[in-house]
Design a protein around this motif. Sequence first.
Motif, PDB file in Angstrom:
ATOM      1  N   CYS A 120     110.268  38.583 112.342  1.00  0.00           N
ATOM      2  CA  CYS A 120     111.731  38.445 112.408  1.00  0.00           C
ATOM      3  C   CYS A 120     112.210  37.510 111.295  1.00  0.00           C
ATOM      4  N   GLU A 126     121.152  36.912 122.662  1.00  0.00           N
ATOM      5  CA  GLU A 126     122.388  37.683 122.819  1.00  0.00           C
ATOM      6  C   GLU A 126     122.402  38.281 124.219  1.00  0.00           C
ATOM      7  N   THR A 131     116.656  38.185 120.896  1.00  0.00           N
ATOM      8  CA  THR A 131     116.952  39.279 119.971  1.00  0.00           C
ATOM      9  C   THR A 131     116.422  38.910 118.590  1.00  0.00           C
ATOM     10  N   PHE A 133     115.774  40.027 114.457  1.00  0.00           N
ATOM     11  CA  PHE A 133     116.224  40.879 113.358  1.00  0.00           C
ATOM     12  C   PHE A 133     115.047  40.999 112.390  1.00  0.00           C
ATOM     13  N   ARG A 142     117.782  46.129 108.207  1.00  0.00           N
ATOM     14  CA  ARG A 142     117.325  45.187 109.233  1.00  0.00           C
ATOM     15  C   ARG A 142     117.399  45.879 110.576  1.00  0.00           C
ATOM     16  N   LYS A 144     117.602  45.545 114.588  1.00  0.00           N
ATOM     17  CA  LYS A 144     117.901  44.566 115.639  1.00  0.00           C
ATOM     18  C   LYS A 144     117.056  44.944 116.850  1.00  0.00           C
ATOM     19  N   CYS A 145     116.183  44.056 117.273  1.00  0.00           N
ATOM     20  CA  CYS A 145     115.197  44.418 118.302  1.00  0.00           C
ATOM     21  C   CYS A 145     115.318  43.544 119.544  1.00  0.00           C
ATOM     22  N   ARG A 146     114.963  44.154 120.663  1.00  0.00           N
ATOM     23  CA  ARG A 146     114.845  43.410 121.909  1.00  0.00           C
ATOM     24  C   ARG A 146     113.636  43.918 122.662  1.00  0.00           C
TER      25      ARG A 146
END
Length: 326
Positions: A120, A126, A131, A133, A142, A144-146
């Motif tokens: 990341c 969030e 979260t 990036f 980029r 955006k991951c969770r």
Amino acid sequence: MSGVMVIAEVKEGRVKKSSFEVTAAARGLCDQSGAEVGVALAGNEIEGLAEAFGTYGADKVYLVQDSELERYSTDGFTEALAKLIEEKAPDAVLAANSILARDLLPRLAARLGSGLMTDCIEIAVEDGHLTGFCPVYGGKARAKCRCIGEKPHFATIRPNVIAAEASDPPRKAAVETVAPALEAVRTKVLDEIREMGGKVELTEASVIVSGGRGVKKAENFKILEELAAVLGAAVGASRVAVDSGWRPHTDQVGQTGKVVNPKLYIACGISGSVQHLAGMGTSRTIVAINNDPEAPIFEKADYGIVGDLFTVVPLLTEELKKALDN
Ligand SMILES: Cc1cc2nc3c(=O)[nH]c(=O)nc-3n(C[C@H](O)[C@H](O)[C@H](O)COP(=O)(O)OP(=O)(O)OC[C@H]3O[C@@H](n4cnc5c(N)ncnc54)[C@H](O)[C@@H]3O)c2cc1C
């Protein structure tokens, strides 16, 4: 966020700078909720290393000590740290995206039935979720991951993207010594053969001087080494330079080499292929030295010098020496 645990790293008796960066990042995440930042440091005879983490915002340092942990092994560290994470039950576990973490964190996440976001370049909370990036397509976009499912959620953070800033106010971290149960460990590291003793490690370096095909032969890397010595920099290489046997594989930057993120990257005789850019494209300032004004590296570079590297690099070394001596 009810708590973040940082997996810190020791190298040659010292905590790696990137571990302090991750501690500062964890503090940033926890400041919103007032949650605890814990640091897990595994090794042997590492008592003297705990105190420094308070400066970067740790509330607690867990010293996971055993003579069996003197050297890193996937098996030993997984066993030692998985139990600690289970017991302390943080919401998130963070580490610097080092070679060790790329080996260890997937194992830990799998052992605990959780997910991992790797490399990341930014991390945030969030809607209550960790979260990350992460750069994709060689840094062109980029993601955006969770993580979903069971906590803790795991993430590694690219070195040099987050400043290791001292927390304000400074903290005094409580230290807890943990004796790990290692009966289930099936492997033992007998010896470690080091290839790069004394050199600045590429992934941690804040300045890198890198050479490619344009350097033409192994001996010519001497002029890059001289420039690197003046700047306190590490020397990197393109895959062509490595495949040609001019530099060891440990020096390779790029998609199949190391991902680096220095403050300054000086590319000498490197064309700027997508595979090379994938490894250094997020460097803060890129300087390219190339005799072809059409070389793609100039599209990415902040400063470009069109010229013969055999003239430009020694001149640069000489001038920087003078400037830095004053
Ligand atoms: C799956 C895959 C993975 C790969 N992984 C990587 C990777 O991890 N890292 C990586 O680097 N590459 C990787 N590559 C290779 C990549 O595609 C390029 O071939 C490579 O990056 C080119 O290296 P280079 O820039 O040194 O050489 P070139 O592309 O040949 O460029 C040499 C440059 O030097 C310049 N030059 C020549 N003489 C001088 C001089 N005297 N003064 C100044 N400039 C001069 C030329 O103008 C030219 O721009 C990978 C390729 C594949 C297919």
